[in-house]
Each structure stands twice: as C-alpha cells, then as structure tokens.
Design a protein around this motif. Structure first.
Motif, PDB file in Angstrom:
ATOM      1  N   SER A  81       0.664  -1.321  -0.108  1.00 49.59           N
ATOM      2  CA  SER A  81      -0.089   0.022  -0.103  1.00 49.59           C
ATOM      3  C   SER A  81       0.866   1.390   0.013  1.00 49.59           C
ATOM      4  O   SER A  81       0.383   2.363  -0.344  1.00 49.59           O
ATOM      5  CB  SER A  81      -0.934   0.034   1.382  1.00 49.59           C
ATOM      6  N   LYS A  82       2.121   1.227   0.321  1.00 52.66           N
ATOM      7  CA  LYS A  82       3.127   2.402   0.492  1.00 52.66           C
ATOM      8  C   LYS A  82       3.564   2.803  -0.936  1.00 52.66           C
ATOM      9  O   LYS A  82       4.060   3.568  -1.342  1.00 52.66           O
ATOM     10  CB  LYS A  82       4.240   2.103   1.234  1.00 52.66           C
TER      11      LYS A  82
ATOM     12  N   LEU B 243      -3.963   1.639  -3.689  1.00 52.62           N
ATOM     13  CA  LEU B 243      -4.464   0.851  -2.419  1.00 52.62           C
ATOM     14  C   LEU B 243      -4.080   1.576  -0.960  1.00 52.62           C
ATOM     15  O   LEU B 243      -2.988   2.060  -0.917  1.00 52.62           O
ATOM     16  CB  LEU B 243      -3.556  -0.440  -2.330  1.00 52.62           C
ATOM     17  N   LYS B 244      -5.297   1.378  -0.206  1.00 58.57           N
ATOM     18  CA  LYS B 244      -5.293   2.120   0.926  1.00 58.57           C
ATOM     19  C   LYS B 244      -5.516   1.329   2.273  1.00 58.57           C
ATOM     20  O   LYS B 244      -6.551   0.478   2.359  1.00 58.57           O
ATOM     21  CB  LYS B 244      -6.419   3.386   1.116  1.00 58.57           C
ATOM     22  N   ASP B 245      -4.648   1.099   3.143  1.00 52.68           N
ATOM     23  CA  ASP B 245      -4.918   0.533   4.375  1.00 52.68           C
ATOM     24  C   ASP B 245      -6.133   0.881   4.973  1.00 52.68           C
ATOM     25  O   ASP B 245      -6.394   1.931   5.240  1.00 52.68           O
ATOM     26  CB  ASP B 245      -3.658   0.593   5.251  1.00 52.68           C
TER      27      ASP B 245
ATOM     28  N   PHE C  95      -7.399  -2.469   1.452  1.00 51.07           N
ATOM     29  CA  PHE C  95      -6.101  -3.122   1.636  1.00 51.07           C
ATOM     30  C   PHE C  95      -5.748  -3.715   3.195  1.00 51.07           C
ATOM     31  O   PHE C  95      -6.090  -3.044   3.782  1.00 51.07           O
ATOM     32  CB  PHE C  95      -4.963  -2.538   1.077  1.00 51.07           C
TER      33      PHE C  95
END
Length: 269
Positions: free
Chosen positions: A228-229, A234-236, A240
């Motif tokens: 995600s980084k 994709l976002k925690d 994600f």
C-alpha cells in the motif's frame, strides 16, 4: 468490517439447513502441455436459498502445491468452509455468494502426484477461457469483475497474486492471499502493474500469514506487507489489509483467512 485474529466458535459448527456442495466437470485444455482437450473437476458451494432467478458473486478458492480441488475440504457437510458460510449467511452478515474450488494445475497430469508444479503458472488461461465461462453459463452469477473474487492458500495465494491480480484484473476485483508461496511476485512488480492499469480498481486485497511460517512469511510479506506504500490505489483499512498472526503454514491460518475474507468481499457493491 473488523478483521479478527480467531474464528468465533459459533461459526465453526454446523448450521441448520445451509447451502449445498456440487461436484462439476468442465472442459478445458492442457495449457502446460500440448494444448489438447481435457476434462477437469471442481467443487461448487451454492448458498442456502440459492435461486436461479437471482444473481450471485463468485469466489474462486485455490489450493496449495500438494493439494487439489479437495484440499479446502469443501466436499460435504463437515466442510469448515461450508460451516463458516452457512453461519455467516444465516446471520445475514454477508451477501450470499458462490464458491468454486478448482484444481489449480492446468495440465493433463493434474493429480497431486506426478504433475509438474510449473502447470500452476498456466492456470490464468484456464480460468479466463474455460472455468469462468463455465460457471457463468451454468449458475446465476453477475458475470462481472465487480462480483468476482479469487483467493488461495500458499501456491494458491501465489496464483491469486501472480495470475489473479497481474493477469486477470480485468475479470476479478477482490483478492485474498493466505500465506502466499515463495514464487509470488514482489510488491514492486505488483505496484508497477497496478500503476499501468489505473482503470482496473481493486475492491479489496486481503493478506494473512503466520509469523512462524518458515515456508511463506518472507515471500508473503515481500509481496504484500508494504504494497500500500507503493501502490497509490491501495489504502490500508479501505481496500487493503495485511494481517500477521502467531502461526505456521497450516489451516489454522488459512481458515481464519477465509473467514475474514468472506466477511469482506462483495460488501462495497
């Protein structure tokens, strides 16, 4: 939806009624070999109250390197997958959906013994050309990527990443990798693919691995822990999740992964 570290006891017992499990045969090809016609088997879970006039999402659930379509145990009423699904459905906690457990070797020799592991890497052709079309033509599905999911344990986790995300993202939008195998793509490669296909949104990518898993922890974390980084789409906590728990390379981790993933998929639709 809260991701938990243990399956509640009440979801591990038989529910009243419940869905049914069917064994199917479908035509495909020896994609790893000569391309000749073959017939393969898979198991299909239909949720309680399945209605052919409605539409359902479909989860393609993959096995590991030493298993086959039976490895998840989705063959009868004692199936842990069936118990979890029946209880989640009875409590109204999920949108009812279909599960398919195929054999992930795209080869004429697809039994557990004597098959080349490289046949796992050809499964994308079978999935795209044969299995998904069969399921969509024989069951009441949405036949849409927004309502297709793929998940798997170990080698099946690799297939979910390498094939599901990086080959079939136009067909599938929900992904679950449980202890993804050592040949899973690295996060940089996955992120690069996602960056080059921004129009193909991932609804959710869920990952789990046991911290004491000497087989897969390094590969699973290398594929997903920091993805995600690297991938802006994709976002925690949004679409994600990376979950690591105490455990090894076994069904204590994989069943929990299934339970959490089943409670995530198709909710945003």
């Amino acid at each position: 939806m809260e991701i938990v570290d243990a399956i509640p006891v009440q979801y591990r017992v038989k529910a009243e009624g419940g869905g049914i499990i069917e064994k199917i045969s479908y035509n495909t090809k020896d994609y790893f070999g000569d391309g000749g016609a073959i017939t393969k088997q898979a198991f299909v879970y239909l949720p309680d109250g399945y209605d052919g006039t409605k539409q359902y999402g479909v989860l393609y659930l993959m096995h590991g390197i030493g298993g086959d379509e039976s490895e998840w145990g989705m063959t009868g009423d004692n199936s842990m997958i069936k118990k979890i699904m029946d209880n989640l459905t009875a409590r109204g906690e999920i949108e009812s959906f279909i599960i398919v457990t195929p054999n992930g070797r795209s080869s004429r020799v697809y039994g557990k013994e004597g098959s080349d592991y490289n046949s796992f890497y050809k499964f994308g052709q079978e999935l795209r050309n044969d299995l998904i079309p069969y399921v969509d033509s024989h069951y009441a599905t949405f036949a849409d990527r927004e309502y297709r999911a793929m998940a798997g344990l170990s080698m099946g986790g690799m297939q979910t990443i390498n094939i599901g995300i990086c080959e079939c993202l136009d067909l599938i939008s929900w992904f679950g990798a449980f202890s993804a195998a050592p040949t899973s793509y690295q996060s940089t490669r996955i992120a690069s693919y996602l960056e080059s296909n921004p129009e193909l949104r991932i609804n959710f990518f869920y990952n789990i691995c046991g911290k004491e898993d000497s087989v897969a922890f390094s590969s699973a974390s290398g594929a997903a822990k920091y993805l995600s980084k690297l991938a802006p789409t994709l976002k925690d906590g949004k679409n994600f999740a990376w979950q690591e728990i105490s455990g090894g390379h076994d069904f204590n981790v994989w069943n929990l992964g299934f339970y959490n993933f089943a409670r995530i998929i198709f909710k945003q639709n």
